[in-house]
Design a protein around this motif. Structure first.
Motif, PDB file in Angstrom:
ATOM      1  N   SER A 394     -19.427  91.470 -13.390  1.00 57.98           N
ATOM      2  CA  SER A 394     -19.911  90.540 -14.410  1.00 57.98           C
ATOM      3  C   SER A 394     -20.004  89.111 -13.880  1.00 57.98           C
ATOM      4  N   GLU A 395     -19.088  88.727 -12.994  1.00 54.77           N
ATOM      5  CA  GLU A 395     -19.137  87.381 -12.435  1.00 54.77           C
ATOM      6  C   GLU A 395     -20.401  87.181 -11.609  1.00 54.77           C
ATOM      7  N   GLY A 396     -20.784  88.212 -10.840  1.00 56.10           N
ATOM      8  CA  GLY A 396     -22.024  88.137 -10.072  1.00 56.10           C
ATOM      9  C   GLY A 396     -23.236  87.991 -10.977  1.00 56.10           C
ATOM     10  N   THR A 397     -23.198  88.676 -12.118  1.00 50.54           N
ATOM     11  CA  THR A 397     -24.287  88.571 -13.094  1.00 50.54           C
ATOM     12  C   THR A 397     -24.419  87.147 -13.616  1.00 50.54           C
ATOM     13  N   MET A 398     -23.279  86.528 -13.933  1.00 46.27           N
ATOM     14  CA  MET A 398     -23.308  85.158 -14.457  1.00 46.27           C
ATOM     15  C   MET A 398     -23.862  84.188 -13.404  1.00 46.27           C
ATOM     16  N   GLN A 399     -23.534  84.441 -12.151  1.00 47.30           N
ATOM     17  CA  GLN A 399     -24.043  83.573 -11.084  1.00 47.30           C
ATOM     18  C   GLN A 399     -25.554  83.694 -10.934  1.00 47.30           C
ATOM     19  N   ILE A 400     -26.071  84.927 -11.075  1.00 46.13           N
ATOM     20  CA  ILE A 400     -27.521  85.130 -11.001  1.00 46.13           C
ATOM     21  C   ILE A 400     -28.224  84.346 -12.100  1.00 46.13           C
ATOM     22  N   HIS A 411     -26.670  79.013 -19.132  1.00 44.61           N
ATOM     23  CA  HIS A 411     -25.592  79.861 -18.617  1.00 44.61           C
ATOM     24  C   HIS A 411     -25.505  81.146 -19.431  1.00 44.61           C
ATOM     25  N   GLY A 412     -24.882  82.162 -18.854  1.00 49.02           N
ATOM     26  CA  GLY A 412     -24.742  83.454 -19.526  1.00 49.02           C
ATOM     27  C   GLY A 412     -23.441  83.554 -20.301  1.00 49.02           C
ATOM     28  N   GLU A 413     -23.444  84.437 -21.289  1.00 49.22           N
ATOM     29  CA  GLU A 413     -22.240  84.714 -22.079  1.00 49.22           C
ATOM     30  C   GLU A 413     -22.270  86.166 -22.533  1.00 49.22           C
ATOM     31  N   MET A 414     -21.102  86.795 -22.546  1.00 48.22           N
ATOM     32  CA  MET A 414     -20.923  88.166 -23.032  1.00 48.22           C
ATOM     33  C   MET A 414     -21.708  89.188 -22.208  1.00 48.22           C
ATOM     34  N   PRO A 415     -21.458  89.291 -20.899  1.00 45.98           N
ATOM     35  CA  PRO A 415     -22.118  90.336 -20.108  1.00 45.98           C
ATOM     36  C   PRO A 415     -21.549  91.710 -20.442  1.00 45.98           C
ATOM     37  N   ILE A 416     -22.411  92.656 -20.756  1.00 45.44           N
ATOM     38  CA  ILE A 416     -22.003  94.029 -21.081  1.00 45.44           C
ATOM     39  C   ILE A 416     -22.816  94.984 -20.212  1.00 45.44           C
ATOM     40  N   LEU A 417     -22.151  95.992 -19.663  1.00 43.42           N
ATOM     41  CA  LEU A 417     -22.835  96.975 -18.827  1.00 43.42           C
ATOM     42  C   LEU A 417     -23.319  98.135 -19.690  1.00 43.42           C
ATOM     43  N   TYR A 418     -24.608  98.445 -19.609  1.00 45.05           N
ATOM     44  CA  TYR A 418     -25.211  99.567 -20.320  1.00 45.05           C
ATOM     45  C   TYR A 418     -25.882 100.503 -19.318  1.00 45.05           C
ATOM     46  N   ALA A 424     -27.633 101.668 -14.331  1.00 45.26           N
ATOM     47  CA  ALA A 424     -26.528 100.805 -14.752  1.00 45.26           C
ATOM     48  C   ALA A 424     -27.025  99.362 -14.762  1.00 45.26           C
ATOM     49  N   SER A 425     -26.961  98.713 -15.930  1.00 46.61           N
ATOM     50  CA  SER A 425     -27.613  97.418 -16.102  1.00 46.61           C
ATOM     51  C   SER A 425     -26.734  96.474 -16.927  1.00 46.61           C
ATOM     52  N   TRP A 426     -26.755  95.213 -16.540  1.00 49.86           N
ATOM     53  CA  TRP A 426     -26.017  94.190 -17.286  1.00 49.86           C
ATOM     54  C   TRP A 426     -26.944  93.537 -18.307  1.00 49.86           C
ATOM     55  N   LEU A 427     -26.520  93.511 -19.566  1.00 52.76           N
ATOM     56  CA  LEU A 427     -27.221  92.773 -20.620  1.00 52.76           C
ATOM     57  C   LEU A 427     -26.378  91.547 -20.961  1.00 52.76           C
ATOM     58  N   THR A 428     -26.976  90.370 -20.841  1.00 53.93           N
ATOM     59  CA  THR A 428     -26.241  89.120 -21.042  1.00 53.93           C
ATOM     60  C   THR A 428     -27.053  88.169 -21.905  1.00 53.93           C
ATOM     61  N   SER A 429     -26.386  87.516 -22.835  1.00 53.10           N
ATOM     62  CA  SER A 429     -27.030  86.468 -23.628  1.00 53.10           C
ATOM     63  C   SER A 429     -27.068  85.184 -22.810  1.00 53.10           C
ATOM     64  N   VAL A 430     -28.169  84.457 -22.917  1.00 55.00           N
ATOM     65  CA  VAL A 430     -28.333  83.203 -22.169  1.00 55.00           C
ATOM     66  C   VAL A 430     -28.369  82.043 -23.161  1.00 55.00           C
ATOM     67  N   LEU A 431     -27.459  81.077 -22.972  1.00 55.44           N
ATOM     68  CA  LEU A 431     -27.339  79.934 -23.863  1.00 55.44           C
ATOM     69  C   LEU A 431     -27.608  78.644 -23.101  1.00 55.44           C
ATOM     70  N   ASP A 432     -28.065  77.618 -23.842  1.00 57.68           N
ATOM     71  CA  ASP A 432     -28.240  76.308 -23.211  1.00 57.68           C
ATOM     72  C   ASP A 432     -26.934  75.528 -23.280  1.00 57.68           C
ATOM     73  N   GLN A 438     -31.053  81.138 -25.988  1.00 56.47           N
ATOM     74  CA  GLN A 438     -32.391  80.952 -25.448  1.00 56.47           C
ATOM     75  C   GLN A 438     -33.098  82.272 -25.162  1.00 56.47           C
ATOM     76  N   ASN A 439     -32.398  83.234 -24.571  1.00 54.41           N
ATOM     77  CA  ASN A 439     -33.009  84.533 -24.332  1.00 54.41           C
ATOM     78  C   ASN A 439     -31.937  85.561 -23.988  1.00 54.41           C
ATOM     79  N   TYR A 440     -32.387  86.785 -23.706  1.00 54.16           N
ATOM     80  CA  TYR A 440     -31.513  87.868 -23.268  1.00 54.16           C
ATOM     81  C   TYR A 440     -31.950  88.292 -21.869  1.00 54.16           C
ATOM     82  N   PHE A 441     -30.979  88.408 -20.991  1.00 49.27           N
ATOM     83  CA  PHE A 441     -31.261  88.682 -19.589  1.00 49.27           C
ATOM     84  C   PHE A 441     -30.688  90.041 -19.221  1.00 49.27           C
TER      85      PHE A 441
END
Length: 556
Positions: A394-400, A411-418, A424-432, A438-441
């Motif tokens: 999850s930390e790598g996801t936030m860095q991306i 920045h990202g918040e609440m990374p969840i693996l689905y 296997a994919s990380w879904l993360t909310s992106v906030l300003d 702002q979007n979903y990554f």
């Protein structure tokens, strides 16, 4: 209140009897008088009452060991002759007991690991494309609630309490109680007026304030404080984690708190059940985990789950290995939204706490697995992932995400693996920077170069599906969708350039929409209105059905 007074009186009596010398001493000024004994009993009784009332500690004899050491030490110092030998022996025993309690963590690591041991599997089941993940980040939901705080009567008395997620009447919602903003506001207000709810799946939804008077709350004082009220009802119980608000399907609120037992010697914790409190009347009930009411989703506190994850990841080969050798050690991440874990719901509406585990080696962002813990039963499963792949944590996801939107400082918040489409994919909310969504990554855990983002989770999923089709992912029908075929006349066509390829959206005369990338079918760019086509697609239930193969009659 009566039980704490009786407990304090017994402590005061025992303390006075040990501390006051009974043997005759050469110095007659040290001779105990009945008045001195009474004064000591009163003093220690008041002190014990104040200590246990203020710190809300469990009233078990084992909780007295620090006081027992001090009292027996004082009794030994003031005594003489044989009495000193007896009280000295008591001091040594209490000191050894204290050392045992303090050093228990060195010896019960294996017990902790066994209590937290998880069932192991390779991968979670594929996500159902018809569902919408509970992906609204809590920080964004909380900001919305704050902006709607004007709905609360006597607003200046109150503030927003802790946020948590729950399923109510089949919908996933965030709940946050209205709390007192201080002692004097509690004195004037007497009770809080209710709580807020907001959708956890629809970022455009607005919060709703629900009126429901609550007297026993975390922000109330003295005996109306919810944790102190629970302690008064269950003086010997061991609790871990704070109180949480849960509402039933009729909208009635309840506060709950997880209780359990020590692993050994007042150290460690194992969940046994939950206490439920009506915040208006103060009525309390205690349930074992197997008997928890259906409306309660978070019977096991996130703090307790985080602790169990720590046991499982650190103590596989004992305490000393967790410090030095670190063989097979895996560290739970701290990217969770509640006490380092993130609540999510499966397709059956059951809540789980998600945590990914990473290597203890610094600078490594490779995931060693992830766990899902049932929030009602406490049963946990550890998923190793595909051992042939190296998954990003999850930390790598936030860095991306930070690098992707570095200019905008999002920045990202609440990374969840689905498991999206077998990948296997990380879904993360992106906030300003202001906390606005702002979007979903979405990014592949095994192939970080494959990613997509959209304004909604479903839009991000559609784009991610396309990215997988031409990015070397595993989109091969391994999702739950059934492969089907159809044919017909093209009524409408929409083409959108995405990088080096074109995304083609088609409406057939059967009134269904289909989507395909020119990466998987280059001839799709030639399709036009009026063409007769044959399509092989995945019946995902979505508005735009993914096409695996497109044949345009006349272009074979």
């Amino acid at each position: 209140m009566g039980n704490i007074i009786l407990f304090a009186l017994l402590v005061g009596l025992a303390s006075a009897l040990i501390l006051i010398p009974f043997s005759k001493a050469e110095d007659q000024g040290r001779k105990m008088t009945s008045a001195l004994l009474i004064a000591a009993i009163v003093l220690f009784t008041i002190g014990s009452f104040a200590f246990y009332y203020l710190f809300n500690l469990d009233r078990n004899l084992s909780s007295l060991w620090p006081l027992a050491i001090l009292i027996t030490l004082g009794g030994t110092i003031f005594a003489a002759g044989k009495e000193r030998m007896i009280k000295g022996s008591l001091f040594v025993l209490t000191l050894l007991l204290g050392v045992y309690f303090l050093l228990a963590f060195l010896f019960n690591a294996e017990e902790k690991y066994e209590s937290a041991k998880m069932t192991e599997k390779m991968e979670i089941s594929t996500f159902d494309e018809k569902e919408t993940p509970a992906s609204v980040p809590p920080h964004f939901a909380r900001n919305k609630m704050k902006k709607a705080f004007g709905q609360v009567p006597n607003t200046s008395y109150y503030e927003l309490g802790n946020l948590q997620i729950q399923k109510v009447n089949g919908e996933y919602v965030y709940i946050a109680p209205v709390e007192f903003s201080g002692l004097f506001k509690w004195v004037n207000g007497k009770s809080t007026p209710g709580y807020f709810t907001i959708s956890a799946t629809d970022s455009s939804a607005n919060p709703k304030f629900k009126k429901s008077d609550m007297i026993y709350t975390p922000s109330s004082f003295f005996n109306k404080n919810i944790e102190r009220h629970i302690r008064m009802q269950y003086p010997e119980s061991i609790f871990y984690g704070g109180t949480q608000l849960e509402i039933d399907d009729e909208g009635k609120p309840y506060y709950i708190r997880t209780f359990g037992e020590f692993i050994s010697a007042r150290n460690g914790f194992k969940v046994k059940g939950v206490v439920v409190v009506d915040p208006k009347s103060g009525d309390t009930k205690r349930y074992a985990l197997a008997d928890v009411p259906e409306f309660i989703d978070g019977a096991v506190s996130p703090e307790a789950v985080s602790l169990q994850n720590s046991y499982y990841g650190n103590y596989i080969h004992g305490f000393w290995n967790s410090l030095f050798g670190k063989k097979d050690v895996k560290l739970p991440s701290d990217e969770g939204t509640e006490a380092q874990v993130s609540p999510i719901f499966d397709e059956n509406g059951e809540m789980y706490y998600f945590t990914d585990f990473t290597s203890p080696k610094e600078g490594v962002d490779s995931m060693l697995g992830y766990s899902l813990t049932n929030s009602r039963t406490g049963k946990a499963t550890f998923y190793t992932g595909n051992l042939k792949e190296s998954y990003m944590d999850s930390e790598g996801t936030m860095q991306i995400i930070e690098k992707k939107f570095i200019e905008k400082k999002w920045h990202g918040e609440m990374p969840i693996l689905y498991n999206f489409y077998g990948e296997a994919s990380w879904l993360t909310s992106v906030l300003d920077s202001n906390g606005f969504l702002q979007n979903y990554f979405i990014v592949s855990a095994a192939n970080p170069e494959i990613s997509a983002y959209g304004n909604t989770p479903n839009e991000a999923l559609r784009k991610y599906k396309t990215a997988l089709q031409h990015g070397g992912g595993t989109l091969d029908g391994s999702s739950k969708a059934e492969e089907k075929q159809t044919s017909g006349e093209v009524l409408r066509v929409y083409k959108e350039k995405t990088g080096d390829f074109t995304i083609v959206s088609i409406l057939l005369d059967n009134k269904k929409n289909y989507i395909i990338s020119s990466e998987t079918n280059p001839l799709a760019i030639y399709v036009k209105e009026g063409d007769q086509v044959k399509i092989t697609y995945m019946d995902t239930g979505e508005t735009f059905l993914p096409v695996k193969e497109l044949v345009i009659q006349g272009l074979e």
